[in-house]
Scaffold this motif. Structure first.
Motif, mmCIF file in Angstrom:
data_model
loop_
_atom_site.group_PDB
_atom_site.id
_atom_site.type_symbol
_atom_site.label_atom_id
_atom_site.label_comp_id
_atom_site.label_asym_id
_atom_site.label_seq_id
_atom_site.Cartn_x
_atom_site.Cartn_y
_atom_site.Cartn_z
ATOM 1 N N GLY C 170 0.828 -1.205 0.000
ATOM 2 C CA GLY C 170 0.000 0.000 0.000
ATOM 3 C C GLY C 170 0.859 1.250 0.000
ATOM 4 O O GLY C 170 0.572 2.219 -0.699
ATOM 5 N N ILE C 171 1.934 1.213 0.788
ATOM 6 C CA ILE C 171 2.832 2.371 0.846
ATOM 7 C C ILE C 171 3.388 2.661 -0.539
ATOM 8 O O ILE C 171 3.395 3.804 -1.005
ATOM 9 N N GLN C 172 3.789 1.594 -1.201
ATOM 10 C CA GLN C 172 4.366 1.773 -2.526
ATOM 11 C C GLN C 172 3.330 2.331 -3.510
ATOM 12 O O GLN C 172 3.624 3.224 -4.295
ATOM 13 N N GLU C 173 2.122 1.827 -3.376
ATOM 14 C CA GLU C 173 1.027 2.266 -4.236
ATOM 15 C C GLU C 173 0.773 3.765 -4.065
ATOM 16 O O GLU C 173 0.652 4.514 -5.032
ATOM 17 N N ILE C 174 0.720 4.190 -2.819
ATOM 18 C CA ILE C 174 0.454 5.597 -2.531
ATOM 19 C C ILE C 174 1.619 6.455 -3.008
ATOM 20 O O ILE C 174 1.435 7.539 -3.570
ATOM 21 N N THR C 186 0.944 18.632 -9.721
ATOM 22 C CA THR C 186 0.518 18.935 -8.360
ATOM 23 C C THR C 186 1.735 19.097 -7.452
ATOM 24 O O THR C 186 2.644 18.267 -7.481
ATOM 25 N N THR C 187 1.753 20.173 -6.694
ATOM 26 C CA THR C 187 2.805 20.345 -5.705
ATOM 27 C C THR C 187 2.391 19.570 -4.449
ATOM 28 O O THR C 187 1.225 19.594 -4.071
ATOM 29 N N VAL C 188 3.354 18.875 -3.834
ATOM 30 C CA VAL C 188 3.003 18.032 -2.694
ATOM 31 C C VAL C 188 3.874 18.392 -1.499
ATOM 32 O O VAL C 188 5.090 18.551 -1.644
ATOM 33 N N LEU C 189 3.249 18.551 -0.341
ATOM 34 C CA LEU C 189 4.011 18.679 0.891
ATOM 35 C C LEU C 189 3.674 17.464 1.746
ATOM 36 O O LEU C 189 2.508 17.237 2.063
ATOM 37 N N VAL C 190 4.684 16.656 2.046
ATOM 38 C CA VAL C 190 4.472 15.467 2.851
ATOM 39 C C VAL C 190 5.182 15.673 4.174
ATOM 40 O O VAL C 190 6.387 15.918 4.200
ATOM 41 N N SER C 191 4.452 15.598 5.265
ATOM 42 C CA SER C 191 5.150 15.685 6.538
ATOM 43 C C SER C 191 5.224 14.295 7.121
ATOM 44 O O SER C 191 4.308 13.484 6.965
ATOM 45 N N SER C 192 6.361 13.996 7.714
ATOM 46 C CA SER C 192 6.536 12.645 8.227
ATOM 47 C C SER C 192 7.647 12.635 9.255
ATOM 48 O O SER C 192 8.484 13.530 9.299
ATOM 49 N N HIS C 193 7.612 11.616 10.084
ATOM 50 C CA HIS C 193 8.770 11.433 10.953
ATOM 51 C C HIS C 193 9.622 10.278 10.427
ATOM 52 O O HIS C 193 10.618 9.913 11.022
ATOM 53 N N LEU C 194 9.237 9.665 9.278
ATOM 54 C CA LEU C 194 9.967 8.538 8.709
ATOM 55 C C LEU C 194 10.936 9.041 7.645
ATOM 56 O O LEU C 194 10.532 9.518 6.589
ATOM 57 N N LEU C 195 12.235 8.936 7.936
ATOM 58 C CA LEU C 195 13.251 9.439 7.020
ATOM 59 C C LEU C 195 13.209 8.716 5.690
ATOM 60 O O LEU C 195 13.284 9.336 4.631
ATOM 61 N N SER C 196 13.066 7.401 5.750
ATOM 62 C CA SER C 196 13.185 6.607 4.524
ATOM 63 C C SER C 196 12.099 7.008 3.532
ATOM 64 O O SER C 196 12.336 7.104 2.332
ATOM 65 N N GLU C 197 10.933 7.283 4.069
ATOM 66 C CA GLU C 197 9.832 7.631 3.191
ATOM 67 C C GLU C 197 10.119 8.927 2.438
ATOM 68 O O GLU C 197 9.942 9.043 1.238
ATOM 69 N N ILE C 198 10.614 9.911 3.187
ATOM 70 C CA ILE C 198 10.938 11.205 2.594
ATOM 71 C C ILE C 198 12.058 11.042 1.570
ATOM 72 O O ILE C 198 11.998 11.569 0.460
ATOM 73 N N GLU C 199 13.042 10.253 1.968
ATOM 74 C CA GLU C 199 14.216 10.077 1.119
ATOM 75 C C GLU C 199 13.817 9.506 -0.241
ATOM 76 O O GLU C 199 14.366 9.868 -1.273
ATOM 77 N N ARG C 200 12.799 8.629 -0.227
ATOM 78 C CA ARG C 200 12.444 7.962 -1.469
ATOM 79 C C ARG C 200 11.513 8.781 -2.351
ATOM 80 O O ARG C 200 11.448 8.552 -3.541
#
Lengths: 366, 274, 300
Positions: C170-174, C186-200
């Motif tokens: 699901g994560i990959q899908e999103i 579309t401009t996207v702002l993603v806030s997260s505490h997960l580094l790997s997610e942001i990095e990818r």
């Protein structure tokens, strides 16, 4: 746009609106009355002349007397010990209607000539009867007009002083204070505010030595003459109809006791009665003497006996409630004479003595 | 937003469950009256309750007098208390504001929604009561020689008059709920828990009812929320006694202005952090 | 064009300063990663961008207009998921989306069902039935929240922890969905505490620490090569002797060598008989960058 400033301004606005809404009505009532230049004597004359003037309106009364709540007298106790609201349509002394309002119904009194109809919504019942010459106090007696007329009867210009005008029922009402000269009365003074134009009493306050015990005020007033239809009564569909031979215990005693009360008692003149019940004195000093049969007297005596401040004496049982003195003569099983009024205890005893001594016995009426 | 609020209200199972609960009491009373034929003693019990034994068409009014002092305002306080605090607790408040629904607009929509609930409840109660009154209680038209109904003042009311005054009384009762609704709505913007908001409004309700019985509170009485609620009885006096009715309507409008204003003052720039 | 721009954005709750002088800068076409530990002021900042929380001081501009003054014209162009999805538990997902759409201004009834279906399809809830939301799994709720954000084809997506509760597929899908949307403008702002997610996913990154923005840069430049080579060899001693003067550190069988030319180093080692298991240019990981930035902040 930061939170502090905008919020503060909005709250201020709301506070101001709330203040305006709550303070508005009292301020509107406090609008100064127009100046009234009238001396006490003239005003008294105008008020006395306005007796039985036509009017209609809404009246609120408040009494603070804790009268003994004996069976036959419970309506009287409620009248002087609580609040009453009445709607009034008054054409003249013999044609009027007074509706006593409650949250769940009405008890109305419609007077047409010498006939009176009592309507009780919650019993869905109309009771027709003759207007008796003597009766216990009823709600209609507490109308400011009636109360003022009763209290000011016989008063002269020297008995009254002026009080500042106040706003009553949105009208300018100059005030009048009556301080009774008689040493026999327990009423300290009576304040009456009457309509500046017509002299119609709009507010009456009655005081005894310890303070105000009765207030009656017209909160809405219409000076037009109410229509005849307004002061007549037609039994509505579904209501029960009854005929009253006697109105209350005073009327019953007056009609059926085989006695005639004397014309004078305790130094007071009789007030136009020629039955068994004597009503003596005028204005603030009035006292009534009612002969009671055993059953009624015993019940009342028991009730009086447990009332705080009751005194048992040689003459009988005496209770004082505010300005009202109540004396019941006799003892258990003997019947008794009930003497009650706004007079001092010595006057009460004097009236009892004089009435008992002065009774004329007559044959039982047919 | 107002339309959405109304649609949600009508489709919510909770709305109908609450209405059914409010409606249950007059139903029980009607059945008991029909079975025992015992009216309250004069001066006790709700208005019109003794009259319905002879005239069942008055039962909607008696039902109104039964639910108006307690049941209806409690339901209103719960609904209005939920308005903002409930959305916040559910997390949907932020999404509504992001949609974006204007904050003032949201408050008004919520108040309209609560009042729609009141209208619905009162109409349902009145309709059930009418049917019960006709079916179970007195049949005035059969026994009386003259058609019509006795007014409280002992005059005769024709059927059209009675119907008109009954609807006026229903309308007045609905208006009377505006105050509770506004107070609960304000409380709802103030606290996080819908229950606390409802309790806040109920506290005012109970306080007002209590103070009304106290002579010492006389100067406060014209401002008390519940002061003129039972004045709908005045519509059945003859002529209609407008004195309290007019004050009742003005008082409720005053409550709306002040408490909806306070809700707005608090909510317009409140930090939404639920 | 600046899609989000804040200056000196500060929020105090009583005596606590939750957000302190933040100057965000998100450009059109960015996938902006907004990083920060729980309690760093990330959510408060996001709420201030959207006009839910009002700043104590500082300014916010979103899509070129000041917020929250112009929220009525800005917010219709923004899709958001703030601190988890939310929906009335007794409604179906479809009904919830339709009602939410109807609640706002400028929503026409015609085509609403189609818009709802499209949004559900996009997040992989196309087959969802009339079940009420209360029966949804965490992942389904998350997808429903995303669908609500996508309903009006926003120019800016603000997503707070969008992959919360999703399984790896699901994560990959999103993630793919976000990249597709981004590619479509579309401009996207993603806030997260997960580094790997942001990095990818992200092209730019901002790091919030204790209410302050300690880093804001292109991901490519902060995670660029360090100029060192990592050599993995069973014979680190020989390798170290051979590369003397260029070795920065030896860690077991790993050497860090200061050199840009991997090919010549490899040739030299292999030529001298040193076995090489692997050899690659060292890049800074986002984790290093963040730790570095936050520790510098802590010392300062």
């Amino acid at each position: 746009m930061t939170r502090g400033r905008g919020t503060g301004r909005r709250w201020l606005l709301v506070a101001l609106v709330a203040l305006a809404l709550t303070a508005g009505p009292p301020l509107a009532r406090a609008v100064p009355t127009r100046p009234v230049d009238i001396d006490a004597g003239t005003l008294l004359g105008r008020v006395q002349a306005a007796e039985d003037r036509p009017w209609s309106g809404l009246v609120e009364t408040t009494g603070t007397l804790a009268l003994p709540d004996a069976d036959q007298f419970s309506d009287v106790a409620a009248l002087f010990g609580g609040s009453t609201r009445m709607r009034v349509w008054w054409r003249d002394a013999d044609h009027w209607r007074v509706d006593q309002l409650s949250t769940s119904g009405e008890q109305d009194l419609v007077r047409t000539g010498d006939r009176t109809v009592r309507w009780d919504y919650e019993r869905l019942q109309a009771r027709f009867g003759e207007e008796p010459s003597v009766r216990l106090p009823r709600a209609a007696d507490l109308l400011p007009t009636e109360l003022a007329a009763r209290m000011l009867r016989g008063a002269g210009p020297d008995d009254v002083t002026r009080l500042p005008a106040r706003r009553v029922a949105d009208r300018t009402a100059p005030g009048l204070r009556l301080v009774p000269a008689s040493p026999r009365t327990t009423i300290d003074h009576v304040d009456v505010w009457a309509d500046a134009d017509t002299g119609l009493p709009l507010r009456v306050e009655v005081y005894d030595a310890s303070g105000r015990f009765l207030t009656s005020e017209a909160v809405d007033v219409d000076l037009a003459t109410p229509s005849e239809a307004r002061v007549s009564f037609t039994t509505p569909p579904g209501a029960g109809v009854e005929r009253d031979d006697v109105l209350d215990i005073a009327d019953a005693a007056n009609q059926y006791a085989p006695l005639i009360a004397p014309q004078r008692a305790g130094g007071l003149e009789a007030d136009g009665s020629n039955g068994a019940v004597g009503v003596y004195g005028t204005g603030p000093e009035q006292v009534v003497a009612i002969p009671l049969r055993d059953r009624e007297a015993d019940a009342l005596r028991d009730q009086l006996g447990v009332t705080p401040g009751a005194r048992q004496g040689a003459t009988g049982t005496r209770v004082t409630v505010g300005p009202l003195g109540v004396l019941l003569t006799g003892a258990e099983g003997e019947g008794g004479l009930l003497v009650a009024g706004t007079v001092t205890p010595p006057t009460l005893h004097a009236v009892a003595r004089d009435v008992i001594a002065g009774y004329q016995y007559v044959g039982v009426p047919q | 937003m107002i339309r959405v609020e109304l649609v949600s209200l009508l489709r919510s199972r909770r709305t109908w469950a609450t209405i059914a609960l409010v409606d249950a009491l007059p139903v029980i009373v009607a059945v008991l009256l029909a079975v025992t034929d015992l009216g309250p003693r004069p001066g006790t019990g709700p208005a019109f309750l003794s009259a319905v034994l002879t005239d069942g068409t008055l039962y909607p009014l008696a039902a109104l007098a039964i639910v108006l002092p307690l049941f209806l305002p409690i339901a209103v306080a719960v609904f209005a208390g939920e308005a903002i605090a409930g959305e916040a607790q559910q997390g949907t408040l932020r999404y509504l504001l992001l949609r974006p629904v204007g904050r003032t607009h949201l408050l008004i929509a919520k108040l309209v929604g609560v009042m729609a609930f009141v209208v619905l409840t009162v109409l349902v109660v009145a309709a059930t009561a009418y049917l019960l009154g006709i079916g179970l209680l007195g049949h005035q038209s059969v026994t009386a020689s003259a058609p019509g109904t006795a007014s409280v003042s002992g005059t005769s009311l024709s059927t059209p008059e009675l119907v008109a005054r009954t609807f006026a009384a229903l309308g007045y009762a609905m208006l009377c709920m505006l105050g509770v609704a506004s107070v609960a709505l304000f409380a709802s913007t103030l606290v996080r828990s819908p229950l606390a908001a409802a309790m806040g409004a109920l506290a005012l309700l109970v306080g007002s009812t209590l103070l009304l019985t106290l002579d010492a509170a006389d100067p406060l009485k014209p401002y008390l929320l519940t002061r003129y609620w039972l004045a709908f009885v005045d519509l059945f006096r003859d002529p209609i006694l407008w004195h309290d009715l007019v004050r009742g309507v003005l008082l409720q409008l005053g409550y709306v202005v002040v408490f909806l204003g306070a809700a707005w003052a608090n909510f317009a720039t409140k930090d939404i952090s639920d | 064009m600046k899609v989000i721009r804040t200056e000196g954005l500060t929020k105090r709750f009583g005596r606590i300063t939750a957000v302190d002088g933040v100057g965000l800068d998100v450009r059109e076409g960015d996938v902006f990663g907004f990083l920060g530990a729980n309690g760093s002021g990330k959510t408060t900042t996001v709420r201030m961008l959207l006009g839910l929380v009002l700043p104590t001081s500082g300014t916010v501009e979103v899509l070129g207009e000041p917020m929250p003054a112009r929220r009525a014209s800005v917010l219709p162009q923004v899709g958001a998921l703030v601190e988890g999805p939310a929906a009335p538990p007794h409604l179906s997902g479809r009904r919830h989306l339709a009602l939410l759409d109807a609640a706002g201004p400028g929503s026409r009834r015609t085509g609403r069902a189609g818009r709802v279906d499209d949004a559900l399809e996009q997040v992989g809830l196309g087959g969802v039935d009339r079940r009420p939301v209360r029966t949804y799994s965490l992942g389904m709720r998350q997808r429903l929240g995303l669908a609500a954000a996508l309903m009006r084809r926003p120019r800016l997506l603000v997503l707070d922890e969008p992959t919360n509760g999703l399984d790896p597929a699901g994560i990959q899908e999103i993630r793919r969905l976000l990249l597709d949307l981004n590619a479509a403008g579309t401009t996207v702002l993603v806030s997260s505490h997960l580094l790997s997610e942001i990095e990818r996913t992200c092209t730019r990154v901002g790091v919030l620490h204790a209410g302050r923005l300690v880093l804001q840069d292109d991901l490519a430049s902060v995670c660029g090569p360090t100029g060192l080579l990592v050599v993995d060899t069973p014979d680190p001693h020989l390798a170290a002797r051979l590369l003397v003067g260029r070795v920065e550190a030896v860690d077991g069988e790993r050497l860090l060598v200061r050199d840009q030319d991997a090919a010549s180093v490899n040739a030299a080692l292999v030529g001298a008989g040193v076995p090489v298991r692997s050899l690659h240019a060292q890049r800074r990981s986002l984790e290093d960058v963040v730790l570095d930035a936050t520790s510098r902040q802590a010392i300062a």
